[in-house]
Write a protein that holds these residues in place. Structure first.
Motif, PDB file in Angstrom:
ATOM      1  N   MET A   1       0.863  -1.196   0.000  1.00 23.22           N
ATOM      2  CA  MET A   1       0.000   0.000   0.000  1.00 23.22           C
ATOM      3  C   MET A   1       0.898   1.244   0.000  1.00 23.22           C
ATOM      4  O   MET A   1       1.887   1.305   0.713  1.00 23.22           O
ATOM      5  CB  MET A   1      -0.911   0.003   1.230  1.00 23.22           C
ATOM      6  N   SER A   2       0.514   2.222  -0.818  1.00 22.61           N
ATOM      7  CA  SER A   2       1.319   3.438  -0.899  1.00 22.61           C
ATOM      8  C   SER A   2       1.119   4.295   0.334  1.00 22.61           C
ATOM      9  O   SER A   2       0.076   4.255   0.985  1.00 22.61           O
ATOM     10  CB  SER A   2       0.940   4.245  -2.151  1.00 22.61           C
ATOM     11  N   THR A   3       2.148   5.052   0.680  1.00 19.61           N
ATOM     12  CA  THR A   3       2.087   5.945   1.834  1.00 19.61           C
ATOM     13  C   THR A   3       1.357   7.220   1.461  1.00 19.61           C
ATOM     14  O   THR A   3       1.199   7.544   0.271  1.00 19.61           O
ATOM     15  CB  THR A   3       3.505   6.301   2.300  1.00 19.61           C
ATOM     16  N   PRO A   4       0.881   8.007   2.464  1.00 17.30           N
ATOM     17  CA  PRO A   4       0.235   9.283   2.152  1.00 17.30           C
ATOM     18  C   PRO A   4       1.123  10.199   1.319  1.00 17.30           C
ATOM     19  O   PRO A   4       0.631  10.895   0.433  1.00 17.30           O
ATOM     20  CB  PRO A   4      -0.061   9.870   3.535  1.00 17.30           C
ATOM     21  N   SER A   5       2.427  10.210   1.574  1.00 18.66           N
ATOM     22  CA  SER A   5       3.303  11.087   0.809  1.00 18.66           C
ATOM     23  C   SER A   5       3.396  10.634  -0.639  1.00 18.66           C
ATOM     24  O   SER A   5       3.459  11.456  -1.566  1.00 18.66           O
ATOM     25  CB  SER A   5       4.692  11.136   1.441  1.00 18.66           C
ATOM     26  N   GLU A   6       3.393   9.288  -0.873  1.00 18.99           N
ATOM     27  CA  GLU A   6       3.424   8.774  -2.241  1.00 18.99           C
ATOM     28  C   GLU A   6       2.112   9.078  -2.963  1.00 18.99           C
ATOM     29  O   GLU A   6       2.105   9.424  -4.150  1.00 18.99           O
ATOM     30  CB  GLU A   6       3.681   7.272  -2.218  1.00 18.99           C
ATOM     31  N   GLN A   7       1.007   8.948  -2.241  1.00 18.16           N
ATOM     32  CA  GLN A   7      -0.278   9.286  -2.838  1.00 18.16           C
ATOM     33  C   GLN A   7      -0.332  10.762  -3.201  1.00 18.16           C
ATOM     34  O   GLN A   7      -0.846  11.148  -4.257  1.00 18.16           O
ATOM     35  CB  GLN A   7      -1.413   8.946  -1.865  1.00 18.16           C
TER      36      GLN A   7
ATOM     37  N   GLU B   1     -16.400  30.608   2.726  1.00 17.72           N
ATOM     38  CA  GLU B   1     -16.060  30.030   4.027  1.00 17.72           C
ATOM     39  C   GLU B   1     -16.467  28.561   4.100  1.00 17.72           C
ATOM     40  O   GLU B   1     -15.722  27.720   4.619  1.00 17.72           O
ATOM     41  CB  GLU B   1     -16.724  30.818   5.157  1.00 17.72           C
ATOM     42  N   LEU B   2     -17.634  28.241   3.578  1.00 15.87           N
ATOM     43  CA  LEU B   2     -18.083  26.857   3.579  1.00 15.87           C
ATOM     44  C   LEU B   2     -17.174  25.984   2.712  1.00 15.87           C
ATOM     45  O   LEU B   2     -16.808  24.866   3.089  1.00 15.87           O
ATOM     46  CB  LEU B   2     -19.527  26.773   3.088  1.00 15.87           C
ATOM     47  N   THR B   3     -16.799  26.498   1.543  1.00 14.35           N
ATOM     48  CA  THR B   3     -15.912  25.759   0.655  1.00 14.35           C
ATOM     49  C   THR B   3     -14.553  25.544   1.305  1.00 14.35           C
ATOM     50  O   THR B   3     -13.953  24.464   1.199  1.00 14.35           O
ATOM     51  CB  THR B   3     -15.753  26.513  -0.677  1.00 14.35           C
ATOM     52  N   THR B   4     -14.067  26.557   2.017  1.00 14.28           N
ATOM     53  CA  THR B   4     -12.795  26.426   2.718  1.00 14.28           C
ATOM     54  C   THR B   4     -12.874  25.333   3.782  1.00 14.28           C
ATOM     55  O   THR B   4     -11.952  24.515   3.924  1.00 14.28           O
ATOM     56  CB  THR B   4     -12.380  27.758   3.355  1.00 14.28           C
ATOM     57  N   LEU B   5     -13.961  25.302   4.558  1.00 14.52           N
ATOM     58  CA  LEU B   5     -14.129  24.240   5.553  1.00 14.52           C
ATOM     59  C   LEU B   5     -14.067  22.861   4.898  1.00 14.52           C
ATOM     60  O   LEU B   5     -13.413  21.939   5.408  1.00 14.52           O
ATOM     61  CB  LEU B   5     -15.461  24.404   6.278  1.00 14.52           C
ATOM     62  N   MET B   6     -14.738  22.703   3.764  1.00  7.67           N
ATOM     63  CA  MET B   6     -14.762  21.403   3.097  1.00  7.67           C
ATOM     64  C   MET B   6     -13.385  21.012   2.576  1.00  7.67           C
ATOM     65  O   MET B   6     -12.944  19.865   2.747  1.00  7.67           O
ATOM     66  CB  MET B   6     -15.789  21.412   1.966  1.00  7.67           C
ATOM     67  N   THR B   7     -12.683  21.940   1.918  1.00  3.52           N
ATOM     68  CA  THR B   7     -11.381  21.579   1.350  1.00  3.52           C
ATOM     69  C   THR B   7     -10.360  21.303   2.446  1.00  3.52           C
ATOM     70  O   THR B   7      -9.498  20.422   2.289  1.00  3.52           O
ATOM     71  CB  THR B   7     -10.861  22.679   0.411  1.00  3.52           C
ATOM     72  N   ARG B   8     -10.447  22.013   3.563  1.00  4.96           N
ATOM     73  CA  ARG B   8      -9.546  21.724   4.685  1.00  4.96           C
ATOM     74  C   ARG B   8      -9.766  20.302   5.191  1.00  4.96           C
ATOM     75  O   ARG B   8      -8.802  19.572   5.468  1.00  4.96           O
ATOM     76  CB  ARG B   8      -9.774  22.716   5.824  1.00  4.96           C
ATOM     77  N   GLN B   9     -11.026  19.907   5.328  1.00  4.28           N
ATOM     78  CA  GLN B   9     -11.322  18.565   5.815  1.00  4.28           C
ATOM     79  C   GLN B   9     -10.867  17.502   4.823  1.00  4.28           C
ATOM     80  O   GLN B   9     -10.349  16.452   5.219  1.00  4.28           O
ATOM     81  CB  GLN B   9     -12.814  18.433   6.094  1.00  4.28           C
ATOM     82  N   ILE B  10     -11.059  17.773   3.544  1.00  2.79           N
ATOM     83  CA  ILE B  10     -10.615  16.825   2.513  1.00  2.79           C
ATOM     84  C   ILE B  10      -9.105  16.649   2.591  1.00  2.79           C
ATOM     85  O   ILE B  10      -8.585  15.524   2.550  1.00  2.79           O
ATOM     86  CB  ILE B  10     -11.054  17.315   1.129  1.00  2.79           C
ATOM     87  N   ALA B  11      -8.386  17.754   2.702  1.00  2.46           N
ATOM     88  CA  ALA B  11      -6.915  17.689   2.769  1.00  2.46           C
ATOM     89  C   ALA B  11      -6.449  16.983   4.025  1.00  2.46           C
ATOM     90  O   ALA B  11      -5.502  16.176   3.995  1.00  2.46           O
ATOM     91  CB  ALA B  11      -6.338  19.098   2.688  1.00  2.46           C
ATOM     92  N   GLU B  12      -7.099  17.259   5.158  1.00  3.91           N
ATOM     93  CA  GLU B  12      -6.708  16.621   6.420  1.00  3.91           C
ATOM     94  C   GLU B  12      -6.942  15.117   6.371  1.00  3.91           C
ATOM     95  O   GLU B  12      -6.116  14.326   6.821  1.00  3.91           O
ATOM     96  CB  GLU B  12      -7.479  17.252   7.577  1.00  3.91           C
ATOM     97  N   ALA B  13      -8.082  14.703   5.802  1.00  7.92           N
ATOM     98  CA  ALA B  13      -8.360  13.276   5.681  1.00  7.92           C
ATOM     99  C   ALA B  13      -7.384  12.592   4.731  1.00  7.92           C
ATOM    100  O   ALA B  13      -6.909  11.472   4.986  1.00  7.92           O
ATOM    101  CB  ALA B  13      -9.794  13.071   5.205  1.00  7.92           C
ATOM    102  N   ARG B  14      -7.054  13.270   3.645  1.00 12.09           N
ATOM    103  CA  ARG B  14      -6.126  12.704   2.659  1.00 12.09           C
ATOM    104  C   ARG B  14      -4.720  12.560   3.233  1.00 12.09           C
ATOM    105  O   ARG B  14      -4.032  11.564   3.006  1.00 12.09           O
ATOM    106  CB  ARG B  14      -6.102  13.625   1.437  1.00 12.09           C
ATOM    107  N   ASP B  15      -4.294  13.545   4.015  1.00 13.07           N
ATOM    108  CA  ASP B  15      -2.932  13.551   4.529  1.00 13.07           C
ATOM    109  C   ASP B  15      -2.814  12.891   5.895  1.00 13.07           C
ATOM    110  O   ASP B  15      -1.726  12.867   6.486  1.00 13.07           O
ATOM    111  CB  ASP B  15      -2.411  14.989   4.607  1.00 13.07           C
ATOM    112  N   GLY B  16      -3.944  12.416   6.430  1.00 11.67           N
ATOM    113  CA  GLY B  16      -3.906  11.734   7.713  1.00 11.67           C
ATOM    114  C   GLY B  16      -3.636  12.625   8.892  1.00 11.67           C
ATOM    115  O   GLY B  16      -3.075  12.194   9.906  1.00 11.67           O
ATOM    116  N   THR B  17      -4.087  13.903   8.788  1.00  9.28           N
ATOM    117  CA  THR B  17      -3.827  14.855   9.878  1.00  9.28           C
ATOM    118  C   THR B  17      -5.078  15.224  10.640  1.00  9.28           C
ATOM    119  O   THR B  17      -5.029  16.078  11.510  1.00  9.28           O
ATOM    120  CB  THR B  17      -3.186  16.139   9.319  1.00  9.28           C
ATOM    121  N   SER B  18      -6.207  14.636  10.289  1.00 14.29           N
ATOM    122  CA  SER B  18      -7.462  14.985  10.982  1.00 14.29           C
ATOM    123  C   SER B  18      -7.528  14.329  12.351  1.00 14.29           C
ATOM    124  O   SER B  18      -6.811  13.382  12.637  1.00 14.29           O
ATOM    125  CB  SER B  18      -8.662  14.538  10.143  1.00 14.29           C
TER     126      SER B  18
END
Length: 332
Positions: free
Chosen positions: A1-7, A315-332
């Motif tokens: 399985m690829s790592t978050p950094s590889e993804q 502001e709503l779009t920013t909240l969504m993209t932050r959550q997407i990035a956090e979930a993708r990078d494993g920082t949530s």
């Protein structure tokens, strides 16, 4: 399985807004925040900004069918870095303008089905939705689509009005009834329902008791004024918890001094600053989609309402993209 950094290395960089240092803000097509169209990013996006030019469900002043494009025009002034949330939302995830969902303006029941089918398709692609109305009737099919994907969702509803009435002139689908229908249909988690900004006269005390029986808690506009945005945001976060959250905003939650361009204005509303600060206070909530409705540009002096709406959607779009990035990078 690829790592978050590889993804992350394999993932293409998001296509952002048009560079305003090269092309003036007033030039070119008015997509939301001057972002690419959906077809310009290969038909795949993390957050789809979509319009629903429909206002057949209004009970007073019409014109919200033109709201989505008014918001898009006002959003030309938005910039790629959001200092209030310390984020560059359009660099964190792909956001694209998905155009409009064309719904029958003469048959509300058919329009509701059309909006639901289109929302299902967008959500099935893996995107979250930031929907620009249109009147509040469209919240019902949007909630149906979101619940189909996530199960019953928490609802945070900003509005001057309850929108939990039963019928108008015998019609079950109007801009004053979507959340009663949503409760009846089981699309909402009734342990996590909140209205914010409610104010003004009602038809009777029964309006409030019926609303309470459905599971809604109410934060009035006077509560926001007396208690402050930080306390209100904390209360809302506690009620929402970690449930999937849908946010629905009627722009008439704002006082007419801040948002005159709407169909059913009520005195004594929130300021645009209060609304934006409460939304920023939702950081950490699992925001799965949102709508922003009832902008009626025919009554909008100097585009005040559209400007407030464009910043709210940002502001709503920013909240969504932050959550997407956090979930993708494993920082949530």
């Amino acid at each position: 399985m690829s790592t978050p950094s590889e993804q992350s290395a394999a993932r293409p960089e998001p296509v952002g807004p048009v560079d305003s240092s090269r092309i003036p803000r007033y030039a070119g097509p008015a997509t939301f925040a001057r972002l690419p169209r959906l077809d310009e990013v290969g038909g795949r996006t993390d957050v789809a900004v979509v319009g629903v030019p429909f206002d057949t469900g209004v009970s007073y002043r019409p014109g919200a069918r033109f709201g989505g494009n008014a918001i898009r025009e006002a959003s030309r002034l938005l910039r790629p870095y959001n200092p209030a949330q310390d984020a560059s939302p359009f660099a964190l995830a792909q956001v694209a303008d998905a155009g409009d969902i064309a719904a029958n303006p003469f048959r509300i029941d058919e329009a509701v089905e059309t909006v639901q089918a289109a929302a299902d398709e967008i959500l099935d692609s893996g995107a979250r939705m930031m929907t620009l109305g249109g009147d509040h009737t469209i919240a019902l099919p949007l909630l149906r689509a979101v619940a189909r994907k996530h199960g019953p969702v928490a609802l945070l509803h900003f509005d001057a009005h309850l929108d939990t009435w039963d019928t108008y002139f015998g019609a079950a689908y109007t801009h004053g009834t979507p959340f009663r229908r949503a409760v009846e249909e089981g699309t909402l988690d009734t342990d996590a329902l909140s209205h914010v900004g409610i104010r003004g006269p009602l038809y009777g005390r029964k309006d409030l008791t019926d609303d309470e029986k459905m599971g809604f808690g109410i934060v009035t506009s006077a509560d926001v004024m007396r208690r402050g945005v930080d306390e209100v945001a904390q209360q809302l976060r506690e009620r929402i918890g970690d449930r999937p959250l849908y946010v629905s905003i009627d722009i008439d939650v704002l006082d007419p001094a801040h948002a005159p361009g709407t169909g059913t204005p009520e005195a004594g509303g929130l300021t645009s600053r209060e609304l934006l600060e409460i939304l920023r206070g939702l950081a950490g909530c699992h925001l799965v989609s949102a709508d922003l409705v009832e902008v009626a540009p025919a009554y909008d002096h100097a585009e005040m309402t559209a400007v407030a709406a464009s910043h709210t959607a940002y502001e709503l779009t920013t909240l969504m993209t932050r959550q997407i990035a956090e979930a993708r990078d494993g920082t949530s």
